[in-house]
Design a protein around this motif. Sequence first.
Motif, PDB file in Angstrom:
ATOM      1  N   THR A  18     -17.074  -5.490   0.549  1.00 55.31           N
ATOM      2  CA  THR A  18     -16.449  -4.646   1.470  1.00 55.31           C
ATOM      3  C   THR A  18     -14.846  -4.401   0.931  1.00 55.31           C
ATOM      4  O   THR A  18     -14.386  -4.875   0.307  1.00 55.31           O
ATOM      5  CB  THR A  18     -16.125  -5.146   3.252  1.00 55.31           C
ATOM      6  N   ILE A  19     -14.389  -3.072   1.563  1.00 57.66           N
ATOM      7  CA  ILE A  19     -13.342  -2.536   1.196  1.00 57.66           C
ATOM      8  C   ILE A  19     -12.325  -2.546   2.515  1.00 57.66           C
ATOM      9  O   ILE A  19     -12.574  -2.242   3.466  1.00 57.66           O
ATOM     10  CB  ILE A  19     -13.481  -1.145   0.786  1.00 57.66           C
ATOM     11  N   ASP A  20     -11.007  -3.160   2.048  1.00 55.94           N
ATOM     12  CA  ASP A  20     -10.210  -3.348   3.211  1.00 55.94           C
ATOM     13  C   ASP A  20      -9.803  -2.169   3.927  1.00 55.94           C
ATOM     14  O   ASP A  20      -9.888  -0.906   3.279  1.00 55.94           O
ATOM     15  CB  ASP A  20      -8.834  -4.185   2.609  1.00 55.94           C
ATOM     16  N   ASP A  21      -9.624  -2.495   5.260  1.00 55.74           N
ATOM     17  CA  ASP A  21      -9.295  -1.385   5.994  1.00 55.74           C
ATOM     18  C   ASP A  21      -8.267  -0.371   5.685  1.00 55.74           C
ATOM     19  O   ASP A  21      -8.115   0.645   5.952  1.00 55.74           O
ATOM     20  CB  ASP A  21      -9.033  -1.913   7.519  1.00 55.74           C
ATOM     21  N   VAL A  22      -7.022  -1.073   5.363  1.00 58.90           N
ATOM     22  CA  VAL A  22      -5.817  -0.121   4.926  1.00 58.90           C
ATOM     23  C   VAL A  22      -6.190   0.752   3.656  1.00 58.90           C
ATOM     24  O   VAL A  22      -5.994   2.196   3.526  1.00 58.90           O
ATOM     25  CB  VAL A  22      -4.768  -1.110   4.387  1.00 58.90           C
ATOM     26  N   SER A  23      -7.009   0.126   2.883  1.00 60.46           N
ATOM     27  CA  SER A  23      -7.244   1.026   1.562  1.00 60.46           C
ATOM     28  C   SER A  23      -8.204   2.143   2.022  1.00 60.46           C
ATOM     29  O   SER A  23      -8.179   3.062   1.470  1.00 60.46           O
ATOM     30  CB  SER A  23      -7.928   0.003   0.677  1.00 60.46           C
ATOM     31  N   ALA A  24      -9.052   1.671   2.734  1.00 56.68           N
ATOM     32  CA  ALA A  24     -10.032   2.994   3.223  1.00 56.68           C
ATOM     33  C   ALA A  24      -9.541   3.899   4.006  1.00 56.68           C
ATOM     34  O   ALA A  24      -9.718   5.048   4.013  1.00 56.68           O
ATOM     35  CB  ALA A  24     -11.295   2.063   4.173  1.00 56.68           C
ATOM     36  N   GLU A  25      -8.573   3.498   4.581  1.00 57.11           N
ATOM     37  CA  GLU A  25      -7.806   4.574   5.797  1.00 57.11           C
ATOM     38  C   GLU A  25      -6.948   5.373   4.787  1.00 57.11           C
ATOM     39  O   GLU A  25      -6.966   6.440   4.822  1.00 57.11           O
ATOM     40  CB  GLU A  25      -6.668   3.841   6.609  1.00 57.11           C
ATOM     41  N   ARG A  26      -6.338   5.050   3.556  1.00 54.86           N
ATOM     42  CA  ARG A  26      -5.610   5.643   2.596  1.00 54.86           C
ATOM     43  C   ARG A  26      -6.466   6.819   1.960  1.00 54.86           C
ATOM     44  O   ARG A  26      -6.276   7.798   1.653  1.00 54.86           O
ATOM     45  CB  ARG A  26      -4.848   4.859   1.592  1.00 54.86           C
ATOM     46  N   LEU A  27      -7.658   6.186   1.530  1.00 49.84           N
ATOM     47  CA  LEU A  27      -8.765   7.047   0.983  1.00 49.84           C
ATOM     48  C   LEU A  27      -9.209   8.128   1.700  1.00 49.84           C
ATOM     49  O   LEU A  27      -9.385   9.494   1.448  1.00 49.84           O
ATOM     50  CB  LEU A  27      -9.898   6.404   0.562  1.00 49.84           C
ATOM     51  N   ARG A  28      -9.245   8.009   3.141  1.00 51.85           N
ATOM     52  CA  ARG A  28      -9.639   9.061   4.087  1.00 51.85           C
ATOM     53  C   ARG A  28      -8.629  10.150   4.328  1.00 51.85           C
ATOM     54  O   ARG A  28      -8.924  11.183   4.326  1.00 51.85           O
ATOM     55  CB  ARG A  28     -10.171   8.301   5.193  1.00 51.85           C
ATOM     56  N   GLY A  29      -7.281   9.303   4.025  1.00 54.85           N
ATOM     57  CA  GLY A  29      -6.340  10.267   4.605  1.00 54.85           C
ATOM     58  C   GLY A  29      -5.905  11.437   3.064  1.00 54.85           C
ATOM     59  O   GLY A  29      -6.003  12.576   3.433  1.00 54.85           O
ATOM     60  N   VAL A  30      -6.505  10.913   1.912  1.00 54.45           N
ATOM     61  CA  VAL A  30      -6.258  11.888   0.535  1.00 54.45           C
ATOM     62  C   VAL A  30      -7.399  12.718   1.065  1.00 54.45           C
ATOM     63  O   VAL A  30      -7.327  13.991   0.701  1.00 54.45           O
ATOM     64  CB  VAL A  30      -6.506  10.873  -0.500  1.00 54.45           C
ATOM     65  N   HIS A  52       0.904  -0.999  -0.117  1.00 50.38           N
ATOM     66  CA  HIS A  52       0.114   0.070  -0.104  1.00 50.38           C
ATOM     67  C   HIS A  52       1.065   1.502   0.044  1.00 50.38           C
ATOM     68  O   HIS A  52       1.822   1.373   0.764  1.00 50.38           O
ATOM     69  CB  HIS A  52      -0.842   0.142   1.182  1.00 50.38           C
ATOM     70  N   LYS A  53       0.415   2.297  -1.139  1.00 47.09           N
ATOM     71  CA  LYS A  53       1.250   3.437  -0.850  1.00 47.09           C
ATOM     72  C   LYS A  53       0.762   4.320   0.141  1.00 47.09           C
ATOM     73  O   LYS A  53      -0.315   4.223   0.712  1.00 47.09           O
ATOM     74  CB  LYS A  53       0.975   4.404  -2.328  1.00 47.09           C
ATOM     75  N   SER A  54       1.628   5.077   0.772  1.00 41.81           N
ATOM     76  CA  SER A  54       1.348   5.956   1.811  1.00 41.81           C
ATOM     77  C   SER A  54       0.331   7.166   1.436  1.00 41.81           C
ATOM     78  O   SER A  54       0.110   7.416   0.161  1.00 41.81           O
ATOM     79  CB  SER A  54       2.524   6.646   2.352  1.00 41.81           C
ATOM     80  N   VAL A  55      -0.299   7.811   2.243  1.00 40.75           N
ATOM     81  CA  VAL A  55      -1.295   8.945   1.985  1.00 40.75           C
ATOM     82  C   VAL A  55      -0.165  10.073   1.466  1.00 40.75           C
ATOM     83  O   VAL A  55      -0.649  10.592   0.179  1.00 40.75           O
ATOM     84  CB  VAL A  55      -1.932   9.573   3.123  1.00 40.75           C
ATOM     85  N   SER A  56       0.943  10.329   1.891  1.00 40.57           N
ATOM     86  CA  SER A  56       1.874  11.149   1.093  1.00 40.57           C
ATOM     87  C   SER A  56       2.039  10.819  -0.186  1.00 40.57           C
ATOM     88  O   SER A  56       2.110  11.875  -1.071  1.00 40.57           O
ATOM     89  CB  SER A  56       3.209  11.274   1.965  1.00 40.57           C
ATOM     90  N   GLN A  57       2.404   9.509  -0.568  1.00 39.98           N
ATOM     91  CA  GLN A  57       2.755   9.279  -1.996  1.00 39.98           C
ATOM     92  C   GLN A  57       1.457   9.468  -2.930  1.00 39.98           C
ATOM     93  O   GLN A  57       1.518   9.817  -3.833  1.00 39.98           O
ATOM     94  CB  GLN A  57       3.045   7.685  -1.909  1.00 39.98           C
ATOM     95  N   LEU A  58       0.171   8.965  -2.315  1.00 40.50           N
ATOM     96  CA  LEU A  58      -0.839   9.227  -2.860  1.00 40.50           C
ATOM     97  C   LEU A  58      -1.228  10.677  -3.484  1.00 40.50           C
ATOM     98  O   LEU A  58      -1.560  11.089  -4.538  1.00 40.50           O
ATOM     99  CB  LEU A  58      -2.196   8.527  -2.253  1.00 40.50           C
TER     100      LEU A  58
END
Length: 454
Positions: free
Chosen positions: A339-351, A308-314
């Motif tokens: 469902t959408i996995d927790d890590v991907s959901a966290e990254r989306l919310r970070g963006v 998973h890419k970091s929020v900063s990278q995205l």
Amino acid sequence: MHNLVILLVSLVLLGAPLAARAYEPTPENLAAREWFQDAKFGVFLHWGVYSVLERGEWVMNIEKITVADYEPIAERFNPTEFDADAWCRLFKAAGAKYVTITSKHHDGFAMWDSKVTDWDIVDRTPYGKDVLKQLAEACKRHDLKLFFYHSQLDWRHPDYFPRGRTGQTAGRPDEGDFDKYVDFMNAQLSELLGGEYGEVAGIWFDGWWDQQSKNFKETKDAPVKQTRIDWRLDETYALIHRLQPAALIGSNHHVEPFAGEDFQMFERDLPGQNKGGFSPDAVIGQLPLETCDTINGAWGYNAGDHRHKSVSQLVGYLVRAAGLNANLLLNVGPKPDGTIDDVSAERLRGVGEWLDQYGETIYGTRGGPISPQAWGVTTAKPGTIYVHLLKRPDADGEGWTTLAGAGELSGRALKVFEGGEAVESRAGDDGSLAVRLPQADSEAIDMVLVATGD
């Protein structure tokens, strides 16, 4: 409904000479292009039968699974946890303005209730519901535009013949009528665009490259836009624009756009680059631009992919895309249960958290006047330039930071976007701009300066 689909396709075929005319986008289509360029950020979804195996969307081809062995997997696809409204709430929280979902990937499986095949989610799975219909209705409720990804190549259909670069191990007979396959594809597109799914923002094609002549040894010197078969693109594109004039057509073919297309996309690369290896023949045209990439490594759900890419990278990718006048379509592969996995959901919310603060510098902008630099990019609105310092250079002993290539900003009023603190600047002799920047949070993804005036 079946008769309606036949009628729609027949009407377009009867009017086939229209497809041969030079494409002139309608006012609705031109307005949609403008909206698309303003939107800047969308969420991409690769979801289908392949999700059950949890090894990505190409698993059928990579693992040489035959049609006979692949079809029973649909009996295990039962996404009972799918909640279209929950998805849309997440995508809104991410700051996305549109959603693109796989209506049909290369395995040919339809994620809606198709009337021209039973190889679909309603007829072949225990779930038995049309997920595209649910998502279309939820997107409308949440003010998100909906695009349908649609694979032109098909590893299952018997008439997809001659075989292309892929799908050689699916166990199909070595015969077929490609024109019948294109008729089938157009019939399915008519179902998607015939009104049952409301206003469709566009069709995102993929798979043209499967038949590209230059990728076969005997025709390796062929022109880059030549294919071994006739995709009948004019006919298909005319069909789409006839059914929904505002719908935008794009194709992931990695070459210069064809007539009838409304936006141009780049896979895992910013426009003009070829770091991902997909764009050696790409030529940037005059259409709105989009780049697509994944949150981790895979497009379809892969339980073993933890890259998973970091929020900063995205965020950095989103900003750099905007600086090149392009949108970012960011992919997540939903799990087989819906469902959408927790890590991907966290990254989306970070963006989304970053866009809540800095969205003004992205939404509604166009690429700025300064070419991309090591320190970052610029975006612009009439009268305003946003300077995105993604990699802030070190200051010299007197506190001056040199921004290569930014000399044309000399003489403009500069301030920090957050807080409005004025920034002193002076032109360099080499086309650069030196600025005195305030202390920045070491965790900040992007310091944004605002330049106004002439």
